[in-house]
Design an enzyme around this catalytic site. Structure first.
Site, PDB file in Angstrom:
ATOM      1  N   TRP A 152       0.861  -1.194   0.000  1.00 31.55           N
ATOM      2  CA  TRP A 152       0.000   0.000   0.000  1.00 31.55           C
ATOM      3  C   TRP A 152       0.893   1.237   0.000  1.00 31.55           C
ATOM      4  CZ3 TRP A 152      -4.707  -0.785  -1.383  1.00 31.55           C
ATOM      5  CH2 TRP A 152      -5.632   0.246  -1.312  1.00 31.55           C
ATOM      6  N   ASP A 208       0.282  11.095   0.227  1.00 34.18           N
ATOM      7  CA  ASP A 208      -0.741  12.145   0.314  1.00 34.18           C
ATOM      8  C   ASP A 208      -2.107  11.535   0.611  1.00 34.18           C
ATOM      9  OD1 ASP A 208      -0.946  10.915  -2.243  1.00 34.18           O
ATOM     10  OD2 ASP A 208      -2.011  12.659  -2.999  1.00 34.18           O
ATOM     11  N   GLU A 211      -3.272   8.833  -1.496  1.00 38.11           N
ATOM     12  CA  GLU A 211      -2.485   7.599  -1.388  1.00 38.11           C
ATOM     13  C   GLU A 211      -1.661   7.307  -2.631  1.00 38.11           C
ATOM     14  OE1 GLU A 211      -6.082   4.984  -0.287  1.00 38.11           O
ATOM     15  OE2 GLU A 211      -4.816   4.961   1.484  1.00 38.11           O
ATOM     16  N   GLU A 212      -1.235   8.342  -3.308  1.00 37.06           N
ATOM     17  CA  GLU A 212      -0.557   8.109  -4.582  1.00 37.06           C
ATOM     18  C   GLU A 212       0.911   8.515  -4.608  1.00 37.06           C
ATOM     19  OE1 GLU A 212      -4.416   8.415  -7.536  1.00 37.06           O
ATOM     20  OE2 GLU A 212      -3.164  10.188  -7.266  1.00 37.06           O
ATOM     21  N   GLU A 434     -18.481   7.642  -4.252  1.00 37.93           N
ATOM     22  CA  GLU A 434     -17.234   8.398  -4.189  1.00 37.93           C
ATOM     23  C   GLU A 434     -17.172   9.436  -5.304  1.00 37.93           C
ATOM     24  OE1 GLU A 434     -13.414   6.553  -5.602  1.00 37.93           O
ATOM     25  OE2 GLU A 434     -12.876   6.749  -3.482  1.00 37.93           O
TER      26      GLU A 434
END
Ligand SMILES: *[C@@H]1O[C@H](CO)[C@@H](O)[C@H](O)[C@H]1NC(C)=O
Ligand SMILES: *[C@@H]1O[C@H](CO)[C@@H](O)[C@H](O)[C@H]1NC(C)=O
Ligand SMILES: *[C@@H]1O[C@H](CO)[C@@H](O)[C@H](O)[C@H]1NC(C)=O
Length: 591
Positions: A152, A208, A211-212, A434
């Site tokens: 992750w 960030d 999550e990238e 989302e």
């Protein structure tokens, strides 16, 4: 409240007569009416129900989630969001705690369950580390409170300060309402660990909020600044200490200034990400560091600050041409907002929570102007104001002036426009996913995203003039002259490896850290053979490494001709000790 609009001059009967009109009483008892009023009312109820349905142990869509655990979404595939993220949970509970303080006493038990669940999660070892060595930066856990061990984007350093802020709001309420013991004995220990994490790691990169990218993220740092400021004050109030909080906070604020490009906030720095940096990251930052008593401070990017308004324009404009559903909407009218224009996740679409954040910043700004009884337009913010009021000009406008009234009305109308976009693309059952499709507006990706509902709740509250407590921005908004960052904290590791070598061979250690050459044999650290004997082939070296850091490494043998022999797999793994200047020894045998 400030919404002294032209509507106020109309008879109440007219206001009530509109098809959609469902006037909302403002904080000062004024009534105004907007086409989105009734949507806001019904969608608020749907959103609170949506949050509770996704919360364990009894949420209807969170069966199997432990008490106090918020699942990100009930979606278990495409995408699988059946996890609890520290960030999403903290932002959700911040909204619930505000609602509780505002009178919804039914939420008390849920909040106490959250405190218990988070105290537990802080103790769960995970791939980001042990509880004292960076584990609090783990982005997400399984809904039964066990660690997620798959690969992750980790660590994510926004979770701890966001959770500290949510819990600090609660602790302050407890102190003011006869609950000092609970605040000190139950809530503070959780906050204290999150603040210790923030003090130690704020000056290191992390992933960030999307999550990238591993970077210095504006969102993470603004959350850190606020948490450290209010955490230090809470510690004092409770007779506790918050080591390093008061010293770190101004340094974080200092660093935050470097994200300002002169025209917008570059949301991620210390990374070569090939993006403009226009990212709703920055708008979401502004709404969560909103202090109702603050002036329009640029240094803290308050919602009404010139910087934050110019940034609002830069970020929202960046989506005008990239989404088909925004086509034809003129400048100065609300559009669908996504994360950042280069986004490719699900092909890159608008998000409900991003569009709601664009509205919330403007409602919060309106609150601040009303409280300060004036609006200042300067060269930085002028283009923002000109979009929504073509005649806008640089100047300061007092609350009793007609210009003030027309500016505030234009901003409120513009903000309501973002709500109207959300309304347009919300299905009739009120379910907030989302994303919504950039071409058709159809809901996309995870259904019932908890954060979408939480974002609706806070936007609706700000729209109604309902605000959270001050975090004392006023006394903490001047950055120091020089940014020093965090002094490096290192820990000495003695590497001992028993490795039989032939004459001319040397042993090096290489690994994942800069100090270990980032796996490059040419940049590894040499070990010494000074204690080597035929019965004890010991190679050894003392190396200073960052404290409290997990890393992987291997030994290599280098031959005189430069060829390298690697140890066999798997990589070795070690965690340095946490105290600055502390030491540790590893005894390994070549394999
Ligand atoms: C650490 O802080 C210094 C001073 O503000 C800054 O220049 C540097 O980029 C920061 N680095 C990280 C990774 O936060
Ligand atoms: C992200 O950066 C931090 C350093 O601040 C590092 O510890 C971590 O391993 C990096 N994560 C990845 C996946 O590269
Ligand atoms: C490592 O080996 C040395 C002897 O070479 C011994 O004194 C020490 O206790 C060992 N340490 C650990 C952590 O095993």
């Amino acid at each position: 409240m400030l919404f002294t609009s032209v509507l106020r001059a109309l008879p109440a009967a007219l206001l009530l007569g509109g098809a959609q009109a469902s006037p909302i009483a403002q904080a000062d008892g004024e009534i105004r009416s907007s086409p989105v009023d009734s949507f806001v009312k019904t969608q608020t109820e749907i959103s609170i129900a949506g949050v509770l349905a996704n919360t364990g142990p009894d949420g209807s869509k969170a069966q199997g989630a432990a008490a106090g655990i918020v699942v990100a979404s009930p979606s278990r595939s495409d995408p699988d969001y059946w996890f609890t993220w520290t960030r999403d949970a903290a932002l959700t509970y911040k909204a619930l705690i505000e609602r509780f303080i505002n009178g919804d006493t039914s939420l008390r038990q849920k909040i106490d369950e959250y405190v218990t669940a988070q105290a537990y999660l802080q103790g769960v070892s995970n791939p980001s580390g042990e509880p004292d060595t960076g584990g609090l930066g783990e982005p997400k856990f399984k809904v039964d409170r066990t660690a997620f061990t798959g690969s992750w984007g980790r660590p994510q350093r926004d979770g701890p300060p966001l959770r500290a802020t949510a819990l600090t709001i609660y602790a302050n309420w407890l102190v003011a309402n006869g609950g000092s013991t609970q605040a000190a004995d139950t809530v503070w220990p959780v906050i204290a660990k999150d603040l210790a994490y923030t003090v130690r790691y704020w000056n290191q990169t992390g992933f960030d909020l999307w999550e990238e990218i591993n970077s210095s993220s504006f969102f993470t740092l603004s959350a850190s600044h606020r948490a450290l400021v209010e955490g230090a004050a809470l510690a004092t109030k409770l007779g506790k200490t918050c080591d390093g909080c008061a010293a770190a906070a101004p340094q974080v604020l200092c660093f935050l200034q470097t994200f300002w490009t002169g025209s917008h906030i570059d949301s991620n720095i210390n990374v070569n990400d090939g993006r403009t940096g226009k990212d709703v990251n920055s708008i979401i930052s502004s709404i969560h560091t909103f202090d109702p008593t603050a002036k329009c401070t640029d240094a803290t990017f308050q919602p009404c600050s010139s910087r934050a308004l110019a940034n609002h324009k830069a970020v929202t404009d960046s989506f005008r041409s990239v989404y088909a559903i925004n086509r034809g909407i003129p400048q100065g009218q609300a559009v669908a907002v996504g994360r950042y224009s280069e986004d490719v996740y699900y092909n890159g679409n608008p998000w409900y929570l991003a569009t709601l954040a664009a509205a919330e910043q403007l409602y919060s700004a309106a609150y601040q102007w009303n409280r300060q009884e004036s609006i200042r337009i300067d060269a930085v913010s002028l283009s923002f104001f000109k979009d929504i009021l073509p005649g806008a000009a640089v100047g300061t406008y007092a609350k009793d002036s007609a210009t003030y009234t027309s500016i505030v009305n234009a901003v409120r109308t513009y903000a309501d426009g973002y709500i109207a976009i959300v309304q347009k693309y919300t299905p009739s059952n009120g379910g907030l996913a989302e994303q919504f499709d950039k071409a058709t507006g159809t809901p996309l990706s995870a259904v019932d995203l908890t954060w979408s509902y939480a974002a609706f709740l806070t936007a609706a509250e700000r729209r109604d003039g309902v605000v959270t407590l001050s975090w004392d921005e006023a006394a903490n908004n001047v950055p120091p002259q020089t940014c020093t960052g965090t002094p490096a904290c290192s820990s000495k590791v003695t590497f001992n490896v028993r490795a039989t070598t032939s004459v001319g061979q040397d042993v090096f250690v290489v690994g994942q850290l800069t100090q270990l050459g980032n796996w490059s044999p040419a940049s590894g650290q040499a070990l010494s053979a000074s204690k080597y004997t035929s019965s004890d082939p010991l190679w050894t070296a003392d190396i200073d490494l960052p404290a409290a850091t997990v890393f992987e490494y291997k030994y290599i043998k280098k031959n005189q001709d430069g060829t390298v022999v690697w140890e066999s797999d798997p990589n070795r793994r070690f965690t340095t000790t946490s105290g600055c200047g502390s030491t540790a020894v590893v005894n390994d045998t070549w394999r």
